[in-house]
Design an enzyme around this catalytic site. Structure first.
Site, PDB file in Angstrom:
ATOM      1  N   LYS A  93      -1.084  -1.033   4.853  1.00 22.40           N
ATOM      2  CA  LYS A  93      -1.044   0.259   4.175  1.00 22.40           C
ATOM      3  C   LYS A  93      -1.780   1.239   5.081  1.00 22.40           C
ATOM      4  CE  LYS A  93      -2.887   2.867   0.323  1.00 22.40           C
ATOM      5  NZ  LYS A  93      -3.704   2.874  -0.905  1.00 22.40           N
ATOM      6  N   GLY A 182      -3.394   8.634  -7.445  1.00 21.92           N
ATOM      7  CA  GLY A 182      -3.446   9.721  -8.408  1.00 21.92           C
ATOM      8  C   GLY A 182      -2.947   9.382  -9.807  1.00 21.92           C
TER       9      GLY A 182
END
Lengths: 253, 65
Positions: A93, A182
């Protein structure tokens, strides 16, 4: 179904391993969520790393190492190389952060690192904004997964730019995409999956919930509900009311 | 010699990175190393000699999002 560098996931939920009240709570959250991927990092060894790694291996999920906290392509590349050796996976990632307040990814550093890492055989999951031009450049660089943010990391604001995410999804129908960062509520996860994304990645919303295991289960169910909904071909919204009960045959009263 | 290990100056006698790691208690640990900012693969630790002032990072699996 789109796969992640040849891997088909059992669940569209990817879960972070940080910020839990205890390792036992983290383990319970993973079991309750049914998450198929755990994100991990590399940090200076202070004694806890070995036990942590044993616990992660025991979860039986795919491991996605991150380059969290890196502010330059060089730093991220070195971290990725180290992570590949320790975690024995080509998955990375890729996070190259551009701003400390928003933790917004640096698109230029991310692209630079992605080009080098894909050339070295890494299977890059780039953390990015929903910018469509950047997405194309990352695909050109060899990325076969994209990870647009929902909103800033840890903010819990959900999908901050639904238009941008929707157009990004439509622009790259063959590229698996994960909405990363988020998300604050299970409804945000369902929303992303209903829009046709392939997975969601979250951490804080579960780890910082009053009951992380229950919230993890809620996210797992919501993500799955979103997948089912997307596959079921949702109706198109319309501005005017349309009666669902037949008008014909109504009594003359 | 004195080298910087994870941000702290340490005295080590081992001549190579592999020897220094064993000396510091990480002989069998699952760790990744970087020497002076560059990734040093595990297979290269035996052959990598150390000099005074070298900067060694020893990283382990940790929680992440």
């Amino acid at each position: 179904m789109r796969d992640f560098y040849g891997v088909t996931l059992d669940s569209p939920l990817m879960l972070g391993t940080a910020q839990y009240p205890s390792p036992a709570v983290m383990e319970a959250a993973f079991r309750a969520s049914g998450a198929s991927v755990a994100t991990v990092s590399l940090r200076r060894e202070t004694g806890g790393g070995q036990a942590f790694w044993q616990m992660i291996k025991g979860l039986g999920v795919h491991v996605l190492p991150n380059t969290a906290g890196c502010y330059s392509a060089r730093e991220a590349i070195t971290t990725a190389r180290m992570a590949r050796e320790v975690f024995e996976t080509n998955w990375i990632k890729l996070e190259v952060i551009g701003h400390a307040d928003t933790l917004q990814p640096d698109p230029f550093g991310t692209l630079e690192a992605a080009e080098i890492l894909t050339a070295e055989g890494f299977e890059v999951f780039p953390y990015m904004t929903e910018d469509q031009v950047l997405a194309q450049r990352l695909v050109d660089a060899g990325c076969r997964v994209l990870m647009p943010w929902g909103s800033p990391i840890g903010s819990g604001l959900g999908l901050n730019n639904r238009y941008g995410l929707k157009t990004l999804r439509a622009a790259f129908p063959d590229i698996p995409m994960v909405v990363d960062a988020g998300l604050g509520l299970p409804s945000h996860a369902a929303d992303a999956m209903e829009m046709g994304f392939d997975a969601v990645l979250l951490n804080t919303a579960v780890a910082q919930a009053g009951d992380p295991a229950a919230m993890a289960e809620a996210f797992g169910l919501a993500a799955r509900a979103g997948v089912l909904a997307a596959k079921a071909d949702p109706m198109a919204p319309r501005d005017m009311a349309v009666p669902s009960t037949p008008v014909i045959g109504k009594a003359w009263l | 010699m004195r080298i910087d290990v994870n941000g702290e100056m340490q005295e080590v006698t081992g001549a190579t990175v592999a020897a220094a790691l064993a000396e510091l208690g990480w002989g069998d640990a699952k760790v990744a190393t970087a020497l002076n900012g560059e990734f040093l693969p595990a297979a290269a630790r035996d052959g990598q000699t150390l000099k005074d002032g070298d900067r060694l990072e020893v990283l382990a699996p940790m929680q992440g999002g």
